[in-house]
Design a protein around this motif. Structure first.
Motif, mmCIF file in Angstrom:
data_model
loop_
_atom_site.group_PDB
_atom_site.id
_atom_site.type_symbol
_atom_site.label_atom_id
_atom_site.label_comp_id
_atom_site.label_asym_id
_atom_site.label_seq_id
_atom_site.Cartn_x
_atom_site.Cartn_y
_atom_site.Cartn_z
ATOM 1 N N LEU A 17 0.792 -1.332 0.005
ATOM 2 C CA LEU A 17 0.036 0.022 -0.080
ATOM 3 C C LEU A 17 0.980 1.229 -0.087
ATOM 4 C CD1 LEU A 17 -2.957 -1.007 2.398
ATOM 5 C CD2 LEU A 17 -3.199 -0.352 -0.101
ATOM 6 N N ASN A 18 2.005 1.107 0.781
ATOM 7 C CA ASN A 18 3.021 2.373 0.847
ATOM 8 C C ASN A 18 3.580 2.761 -0.643
ATOM 9 O OD1 ASN A 18 2.827 3.494 3.465
ATOM 10 N ND2 ASN A 18 3.712 1.982 4.245
ATOM 11 N N PHE A 19 3.709 1.427 -1.333
ATOM 12 C CA PHE A 19 4.417 1.626 -2.613
ATOM 13 C C PHE A 19 3.555 2.341 -3.525
ATOM 14 C CE2 PHE A 19 5.344 -0.264 -6.668
ATOM 15 C CZ PHE A 19 6.495 0.359 -7.148
ATOM 16 N N MET A 73 5.078 11.567 -1.573
ATOM 17 C CA MET A 73 6.302 10.412 -2.053
ATOM 18 C C MET A 73 7.270 10.302 -0.769
ATOM 19 S SD MET A 73 7.303 11.737 -5.934
ATOM 20 C CE MET A 73 8.073 10.372 -6.148
ATOM 21 N N PHE A 74 7.666 11.382 -0.026
ATOM 22 C CA PHE A 74 8.544 11.094 1.228
ATOM 23 C C PHE A 74 7.913 10.414 2.171
ATOM 24 C CE2 PHE A 74 9.458 12.659 5.311
ATOM 25 C CZ PHE A 74 10.711 12.342 5.422
ATOM 26 N N VAL A 75 6.519 10.490 2.372
ATOM 27 C CA VAL A 75 5.845 9.560 3.612
ATOM 28 C C VAL A 75 5.693 8.268 3.259
ATOM 29 C CG1 VAL A 75 3.709 9.407 4.757
ATOM 30 C CG2 VAL A 75 4.700 11.666 4.309
ATOM 31 N N GLY A 76 5.392 7.966 1.676
ATOM 32 C CA GLY A 76 5.175 6.497 1.165
ATOM 33 C C GLY A 76 6.610 6.041 1.237
ATOM 34 N N PHE A 77 7.851 6.593 1.096
ATOM 35 C CA PHE A 77 9.023 6.089 1.183
ATOM 36 C C PHE A 77 9.252 5.533 2.716
ATOM 37 C CE2 PHE A 77 13.737 6.283 2.402
ATOM 38 C CZ PHE A 77 13.942 5.309 1.504
ATOM 39 N N LEU A 78 8.850 6.620 3.620
ATOM 40 C CA LEU A 78 9.216 6.472 4.867
ATOM 41 C C LEU A 78 8.249 4.993 5.559
ATOM 42 C CD1 LEU A 78 10.633 7.721 7.407
ATOM 43 C CD2 LEU A 78 8.306 8.896 7.850
ATOM 44 N N ALA A 214 -7.411 9.293 -0.389
ATOM 45 C CA ALA A 214 -7.913 9.270 0.927
ATOM 46 C C ALA A 214 -8.432 7.896 1.631
ATOM 47 C CB ALA A 214 -9.340 10.030 1.092
ATOM 48 N N VAL A 215 -9.065 7.243 0.592
ATOM 49 C CA VAL A 215 -9.125 5.728 0.994
ATOM 50 C C VAL A 215 -7.939 5.001 1.074
ATOM 51 C CG1 VAL A 215 -10.068 3.684 0.084
ATOM 52 C CG2 VAL A 215 -11.234 5.875 -0.343
ATOM 53 N N ILE A 216 -6.875 4.997 0.496
ATOM 54 C CA ILE A 216 -5.877 4.268 0.751
ATOM 55 C C ILE A 216 -4.964 4.782 1.988
ATOM 56 C CG2 ILE A 216 -3.364 4.111 -0.207
ATOM 57 C CD1 ILE A 216 -4.261 4.655 -3.038
ATOM 58 N N THR A 224 -0.895 0.221 9.873
ATOM 59 C CA THR A 224 0.241 0.593 10.536
ATOM 60 C C THR A 224 -0.121 0.545 12.170
ATOM 61 O OG1 THR A 224 0.625 2.346 8.903
ATOM 62 C CG2 THR A 224 1.626 2.662 10.973
ATOM 63 N N MET A 225 -1.110 0.695 12.608
ATOM 64 C CA MET A 225 -1.517 0.495 13.995
ATOM 65 C C MET A 225 -1.390 -1.070 14.272
ATOM 66 S SD MET A 225 -4.584 3.191 14.957
ATOM 67 C CE MET A 225 -5.645 2.641 13.749
#
Length: 237
Positions: A17-19, A73-78, A214-216, A224-225
């Motif tokens: 999902l992050n990718f 893009m930064f948050v997705g990589f993190l 927003a859904v993703i 994550t939790m």
């Protein structure tokens, strides 16, 4: 690798999902840059009438999109790195950034819905100001400048007039709409309608992209939790 079973499955789902989120950030950034440099829109928003620049409210939303795309893009990589490393610290930071980004997106969506007609209305008012000067019977420098502004509008939007044009406009129509060719009588040539359609179409693209993102983000925060709890309860930790 400290987690196993369902938790490990969630880990890889979160990575996936992050990718997708990272790719979506790139798409948002690309769409925003396209909207910023779109020839039709740029030619209209760069117009000036007696030193007054055409309203640039549309560009504000575009610049916000550019910033959102870069942050995504930064948050997705993190998130990808935090998930694959099973790092509670990185995942916690990722969740915080994601929650802030989600809150900003909701706020921007509410603002955009409330002011959805502002962009087209401002540009229509700019068009009308040029229209009033262009139909002035007295040939002045102001009239010539306004005529050039209207010619750009008519050429870019393939329209002619406001739809309820008076006799003064009819007398100068041939010079202000030189490239207009006969069209289907059922198709409106009103520049007011063309302006509303132009920005309505672009705002729909932005809104659809925001809804998908927003859904993703909601699923990412849930995963994550769950993953953080699994890492905390793993025997190794």
């Amino acid at each position: 690798m400290a987690i196993t079973g369902c938790s490990q499955c969630i880990k890889y789902m979160l990575f996936f999902l992050n990718f997708i989120f990272w790719l979506a950030g790139g798409v948002i950034l690309g769409v925003a840059l396209w909207l910023r440099h779109d020839t039709q829109t740029s030619n209209l928003l760069m117009l000036q009438l007696e030193g007054t620049q055409a309203p640039g409210t549309f560009y504000i939303s575009v610049y916000v999109l550019i910033a959102i795309g870069a942050v995504m893009m930064f948050v997705g990589f993190l998130g990808c790195y935090g998930a694959i490393q099973e790092s509670q610290c990185l995942l916690g930071t990722f969740f915080t950034c994601l929650a802030m980004l989600f809150a900003c997106e909701v706020a921007a969506g509410i603002w955009g819905f409330i002011n959805k007609d502002t962009i087209s209305t401002e540009l229509i008012n700019f068009y009308d100001a040029a229209y009033m000067r262009a139909v002035d019977p007295v040939d002045t420098t102001s009239r010539q400048a306004a005529s050039k502004v209207l010619e750009v509008f008519h050429e870019q939007l393939e329209c002619c007039g406001k739809g309820d044009d008076n006799e003064l406009f009819t007398t100068v129509k041939a010079s202000l709409c030189p490239k207009i060719i006969p069209v289907d009588p059922l198709t409106s040539q009103s520049c007011h309608i063309k302006l509303r359609d132009l920005f309505s179409e672009k705002l729909h693209v932005i809104g659809l992209a925001a809804l998908v993102i927003a859904v993703i983000m909601i699923f990412e925060m849930i995963f994550t939790m769950v993953l953080c709890c699994a890492i905390r309860n793993a025997p190794v930790y």
